[in-house]
Motif scaffolding. Structure first.
Motif, PDB file in Angstrom:
ATOM      1  N   GLY A 124       0.848  -1.200   0.000  1.00 62.25           N
ATOM      2  CA  GLY A 124       0.000   0.000   0.000  1.00 62.25           C
ATOM      3  C   GLY A 124       0.877   1.241   0.000  1.00 62.25           C
ATOM      4  N   ARG A 146       0.271   5.588  -1.754  1.00 59.64           N
ATOM      5  CA  ARG A 146      -0.437   6.780  -1.271  1.00 59.64           C
ATOM      6  C   ARG A 146      -0.649   6.693   0.242  1.00 59.64           C
ATOM      7  NH1 ARG A 146      -6.330   6.658  -0.995  1.00 59.64           N
ATOM      8  NH2 ARG A 146      -7.140   4.628  -1.637  1.00 59.64           N
ATOM      9  N   GLY A 147      -1.129   7.784   0.818  1.00 57.16           N
ATOM     10  CA  GLY A 147      -1.465   7.805   2.237  1.00 57.16           C
ATOM     11  C   GLY A 147      -0.275   7.499   3.136  1.00 57.16           C
ATOM     12  N   ILE A 193      -1.985  -2.013  -5.446  1.00 61.85           N
ATOM     13  CA  ILE A 193      -2.897  -2.720  -6.350  1.00 61.85           C
ATOM     14  C   ILE A 193      -3.272  -1.892  -7.574  1.00 61.85           C
ATOM     15  CG2 ILE A 193      -5.014  -1.980  -5.151  1.00 61.85           C
ATOM     16  CD1 ILE A 193      -6.057  -4.874  -5.501  1.00 61.85           C
ATOM     17  N   GLN A 202      -1.458   4.425  -9.931  1.00 65.09           N
ATOM     18  CA  GLN A 202      -0.727   5.017  -8.793  1.00 65.09           C
ATOM     19  C   GLN A 202       0.752   4.613  -8.810  1.00 65.09           C
ATOM     20  OE1 GLN A 202      -4.553   4.971  -5.880  1.00 65.09           O
ATOM     21  NE2 GLN A 202      -2.690   4.103  -5.054  1.00 65.09           N
ATOM     22  N   MET A 209       0.618  -5.193  -7.401  1.00 64.37           N
ATOM     23  CA  MET A 209       0.274  -6.522  -6.864  1.00 64.37           C
ATOM     24  C   MET A 209      -0.916  -6.398  -5.914  1.00 64.37           C
ATOM     25  SD  MET A 209       0.787  -9.771  -6.608  1.00 64.37           S
ATOM     26  CE  MET A 209       2.211  -9.864  -7.687  1.00 64.37           C
ATOM     27  N   ASP A 210      -1.825  -7.367  -6.015  1.00 61.55           N
ATOM     28  CA  ASP A 210      -2.870  -7.506  -5.018  1.00 61.55           C
ATOM     29  C   ASP A 210      -2.276  -8.369  -3.902  1.00 61.55           C
ATOM     30  OD1 ASP A 210      -4.979  -8.277  -3.431  1.00 61.55           O
ATOM     31  OD2 ASP A 210      -6.317  -8.772  -5.093  1.00 61.55           O
ATOM     32  N   ASN A 226       1.350  -2.647   5.311  1.00 64.38           N
ATOM     33  CA  ASN A 226       0.557  -1.437   5.507  1.00 64.38           C
ATOM     34  C   ASN A 226      -0.763  -1.430   4.725  1.00 64.38           C
ATOM     35  OD1 ASN A 226       0.204   1.698   5.866  1.00 64.38           O
ATOM     36  ND2 ASN A 226       0.269   1.351   3.644  1.00 64.38           N
ATOM     37  N   ILE A 244      -7.907  -1.820   4.007  1.00 65.42           N
ATOM     38  CA  ILE A 244      -9.175  -1.255   3.538  1.00 65.42           C
ATOM     39  C   ILE A 244     -10.169  -1.228   4.701  1.00 65.42           C
ATOM     40  CG2 ILE A 244      -8.912  -2.044   1.145  1.00 65.42           C
ATOM     41  CD1 ILE A 244     -10.946  -4.319   1.838  1.00 65.42           C
ATOM     42  N   SER A 253      -1.150  -1.722  12.256  1.00 67.85           N
ATOM     43  CA  SER A 253      -2.431  -2.105  12.853  1.00 67.85           C
ATOM     44  C   SER A 253      -3.274  -0.843  13.005  1.00 67.85           C
ATOM     45  CB  SER A 253      -2.165  -2.798  14.187  1.00 67.85           C
ATOM     46  OG  SER A 253      -3.360  -3.091  14.857  1.00 67.85           O
ATOM     47  N   GLY A 268      -3.928   6.151  15.445  1.00 70.21           N
ATOM     48  CA  GLY A 268      -5.283   6.590  15.789  1.00 70.21           C
ATOM     49  C   GLY A 268      -5.922   7.205  14.556  1.00 70.21           C
ATOM     50  N   THR A 277      -5.853  11.077   6.095  1.00 69.37           N
ATOM     51  CA  THR A 277      -5.563  10.452   4.789  1.00 69.37           C
ATOM     52  C   THR A 277      -6.892  10.338   4.040  1.00 69.37           C
ATOM     53  OG1 THR A 277      -6.011   8.188   5.505  1.00 69.37           O
ATOM     54  CG2 THR A 277      -3.749   8.965   5.776  1.00 69.37           C
ATOM     55  N   ASP A 278      -6.828   9.792   2.820  1.00 76.46           N
ATOM     56  CA  ASP A 278      -8.063   9.565   2.051  1.00 76.46           C
ATOM     57  C   ASP A 278      -9.035   8.682   2.828  1.00 76.46           C
ATOM     58  OD1 ASP A 278      -6.864  11.005   0.097  1.00 76.46           O
ATOM     59  OD2 ASP A 278      -6.377   9.285  -1.193  1.00 76.46           O
ATOM     60  N   MET A 279      -8.470   7.744   3.634  1.00 77.50           N
ATOM     61  CA  MET A 279      -9.318   6.808   4.377  1.00 77.50           C
ATOM     62  C   MET A 279     -10.189   7.538   5.397  1.00 77.50           C
ATOM     63  SD  MET A 279      -8.066   3.433   6.515  1.00 77.50           S
ATOM     64  CE  MET A 279      -7.803   2.201   5.265  1.00 77.50           C
TER      65      MET A 279
HETATM   66  P1  NAP Z   1      -5.271   4.512   2.129  1.00 78.04           P
HETATM   67  O1  NAP Z   1      -4.969   5.948   1.853  1.00 78.04           O
HETATM   68  O2  NAP Z   1      -6.589   3.951   1.714  1.00 78.04           O
HETATM   69  O3  NAP Z   1      -4.080   3.619   1.535  1.00 78.04           O
HETATM   70  C1  NAP Z   1      -4.125   2.213   1.590  1.00 78.04           C
HETATM   71  C2  NAP Z   1      -3.299   1.695   0.446  1.00 78.04           C
HETATM   72  O4  NAP Z   1      -3.392   0.249   0.410  1.00 78.04           O
HETATM   73  C3  NAP Z   1      -3.828   2.191  -0.887  1.00 78.04           C
HETATM   74  O5  NAP Z   1      -2.765   2.568  -1.733  1.00 78.04           O
HETATM   75  C4  NAP Z   1      -4.553   0.976  -1.404  1.00 78.04           C
HETATM   76  O6  NAP Z   1      -4.714   0.940  -2.793  1.00 78.04           O
HETATM   77  C5  NAP Z   1      -3.658  -0.141  -0.918  1.00 78.04           C
HETATM   78  N1  NAP Z   1      -4.354  -1.408  -1.014  1.00 78.04           N
HETATM   79  C6  NAP Z   1      -5.629  -1.687  -0.659  1.00 78.04           C
HETATM   80  N2  NAP Z   1      -5.909  -2.971  -0.939  1.00 78.04           N
HETATM   81  C7  NAP Z   1      -4.795  -3.505  -1.482  1.00 78.04           C
HETATM   82  C8  NAP Z   1      -4.466  -4.794  -1.990  1.00 78.04           C
HETATM   83  N3  NAP Z   1      -5.365  -5.796  -1.979  1.00 78.04           N
HETATM   84  N4  NAP Z   1      -3.229  -5.004  -2.487  1.00 78.04           N
HETATM   85  C9  NAP Z   1      -2.312  -4.003  -2.513  1.00 78.04           C
HETATM   86  N5  NAP Z   1      -2.566  -2.765  -2.054  1.00 78.04           N
HETATM   87  C10 NAP Z   1      -3.796  -2.518  -1.548  1.00 78.04           C
HETATM   88  O7  NAP Z   1      -5.155   4.214   3.674  1.00 78.04           O
HETATM   89  P2  NAP Z   1      -4.226   4.887   4.795  1.00 78.04           P
HETATM   90  O8  NAP Z   1      -5.089   5.772   5.583  1.00 78.04           O
HETATM   91  O9  NAP Z   1      -2.970   5.363   4.205  1.00 78.04           O
HETATM   92  O10 NAP Z   1      -3.957   3.594   5.684  1.00 78.04           O
HETATM   93  C11 NAP Z   1      -2.771   2.812   5.583  1.00 78.04           C
HETATM   94  C12 NAP Z   1      -2.819   1.758   6.681  1.00 78.04           C
HETATM   95  O11 NAP Z   1      -2.933   2.420   7.950  1.00 78.04           O
HETATM   96  C13 NAP Z   1      -4.018   0.822   6.574  1.00 78.04           C
HETATM   97  O12 NAP Z   1      -3.650  -0.480   6.940  1.00 78.04           O
HETATM   98  C14 NAP Z   1      -4.995   1.387   7.588  1.00 78.04           C
HETATM   99  O13 NAP Z   1      -5.877   0.430   8.073  1.00 78.04           O
HETATM  100  C15 NAP Z   1      -4.039   1.883   8.652  1.00 78.04           C
HETATM  101  N6  NAP Z   1      -4.597   2.907   9.522  1.00 78.04           N
HETATM  102  C16 NAP Z   1      -5.004   4.110   9.021  1.00 78.04           C
HETATM  103  C17 NAP Z   1      -5.552   5.052   9.884  1.00 78.04           C
HETATM  104  C18 NAP Z   1      -6.001   6.389   9.417  1.00 78.04           C
HETATM  105  O14 NAP Z   1      -6.517   7.146  10.231  1.00 78.04           O
HETATM  106  N7  NAP Z   1      -5.837   6.751   8.160  1.00 78.04           N
HETATM  107  C19 NAP Z   1      -5.666   4.762  11.245  1.00 78.04           C
HETATM  108  C20 NAP Z   1      -5.229   3.531  11.716  1.00 78.04           C
HETATM  109  C21 NAP Z   1      -4.689   2.605  10.844  1.00 78.04           C
HETATM  110  P3  NAP Z   1      -6.008   1.758  -3.423  1.00 78.04           P
HETATM  111  O15 NAP Z   1      -5.418   3.023  -3.877  1.00 78.04           O
HETATM  112  O16 NAP Z   1      -6.547   0.869  -4.430  1.00 78.04           O
HETATM  113  O17 NAP Z   1      -7.003   1.966  -2.332  1.00 78.04           O
END
Ligand code: NAP
Length: 250
Positions: free
Chosen positions: A15, A18-19, A41, A45, A65-66, A93, A96, A144, A189, A193-195
């Motif tokens: 992952g 981005r983010g 994936i 990007q 890669m997925d 990292n 979803i 996590s 926490g 990010t986009d999430m």
């Molecule tokens: P994000 O912006 O949605 O980025 C996640 C990345 O993972 C995206 O590039 C996504 O690709 C990729 N991904 C998703 N499914 C995949 C797959 N099957 N194979 C390969 N890559 C895949 O999320 P983020 O906020 O940066 O979060 C990153 C990590 O931190 C995650 O594990 C999330 O659970 C964790 N986290 C985030 C927060 C928060 O507040 N943001 C808090 C706690 C934990 P796409 O572009 O296709 O989506």
């Protein structure tokens, strides 16, 4: 090992385009001088990565890669180890969300989140561990979440996947410590990010009210914690969960 073997230490970040993952990749390149393979994936990007990465882009390589594809992801890690001659760091990292209340959650939403967040970390860890054990050193960092530490309404699937990562982290740490391979987790926490951008303002306000440091985290806050756990500065630390959450979990 190929003739292109890397003189730099090599990290794989899932992952990573981005983010939080992109920021982790930047931190490992810029602060630790590593070569980073960012696995994601979405083809576009990865294609855009040299532009989005900025400073140090010559030290990052994108691979599409997925990470739920067991054979594909395992073969990719083996290929990287063969080409670079080493795998020093794996950051699991990719993640979803498919939020919904427990009583209305579909089997599909449950399975999708468990597969991407937890099963992929198992697949990556199993594959990378083989190379790290052989080279007698390595650091695995699992991203996590606070939701995995404390639970979160509307996120039964996500919380279970992230709590599962903590069990995976502690067991991996115990199994591999004898080979000088460490495994730790960070538990972010609310990070901007986009999430989290898609969350309703009401949810963001409720979250802010319970963060002692009174702000959402930034991607760099998580990336710096991962950098510490990936580096030799943490060489006597394994099996730990570092909360990066503004003090929510104390
Ligand atoms: P994000 O912006 O949605 O980025 C996640 C990345 O993972 C995206 O590039 C996504 O690709 C990729 N991904 C998703 N499914 C995949 C797959 N099957 N194979 C390969 N890559 C895949 O999320 P983020 O906020 O940066 O979060 C990153 C990590 O931190 C995650 O594990 C999330 O659970 C964790 N986290 C985030 C927060 C928060 O507040 N943001 C808090 C706690 C934990 P796409 O572009 O296709 O989506």
């Amino acid at each position: 090992m190929s003739e292109e073997a890397s003189e730099k230490r090599v990290a794989i970040v899932t992952g990573g385009s981005r983010g939080i993952g992109l920021e982790i990749a930047r931190e490992l390149v810029r602060s630790l001088g590593m070569k980073v393979i960012a696995v994601d994936i979405v083809q576009q990007q990865i294609a855009d990565l040299p532009d989005t990465f900025g400073e140090g882009a010559e030290s990052v390589e994108g691979r599409v890669m997925d990470v739920t594809d067991t054979a594909g992801f395992t073969a990719l890690i083996d290929e990287i180890a063969e080409k670079e001659g080493r795998v020093d760091v794996l950051v699991n990292n990719a993640g979803i969300t498919r939020d919904g209340l427990l009583m209305r959650m579909s089997d599909e939403d449950w399975a999708a989140v468990i597969n991407v967040n937890l099963t992929s970390a198992f697949i990556g860890t199993r594959a990378a561990a083989k190379h790290m054990v052989r080279q007698r050193g390595g650091s695995i960092v699992n991203v996590s979440s606070f939701a995995g530490v404390a639970g979160n309404p509307g996120q039964a699937n996500y919380s279970a996947s992230k709590a599962g990562m903590l069990g995976l982290t502690k067991t991996t740490a115990k199994e591999l410590a004898g080979k000088n391979v460490r495994c730790n987790a960070v538990a972010p926490g609310f990070i901007r990010t986009d999430m989290t951008d898609v969350l309703p303002q009401k949810v963001k306000d409720t979250a802010l009210a319970v963060i002692p440091l009174k702000r959402m985290g930034e991607t760099c806050d998580v990336a710096r914690a991962v950098r510490f756990l990936a580096s030799d500065d943490s060489q006597y630390i394994t099996g730990q969960v570092l909360c990066v959450d503004g003090g929510m979990h104390t």
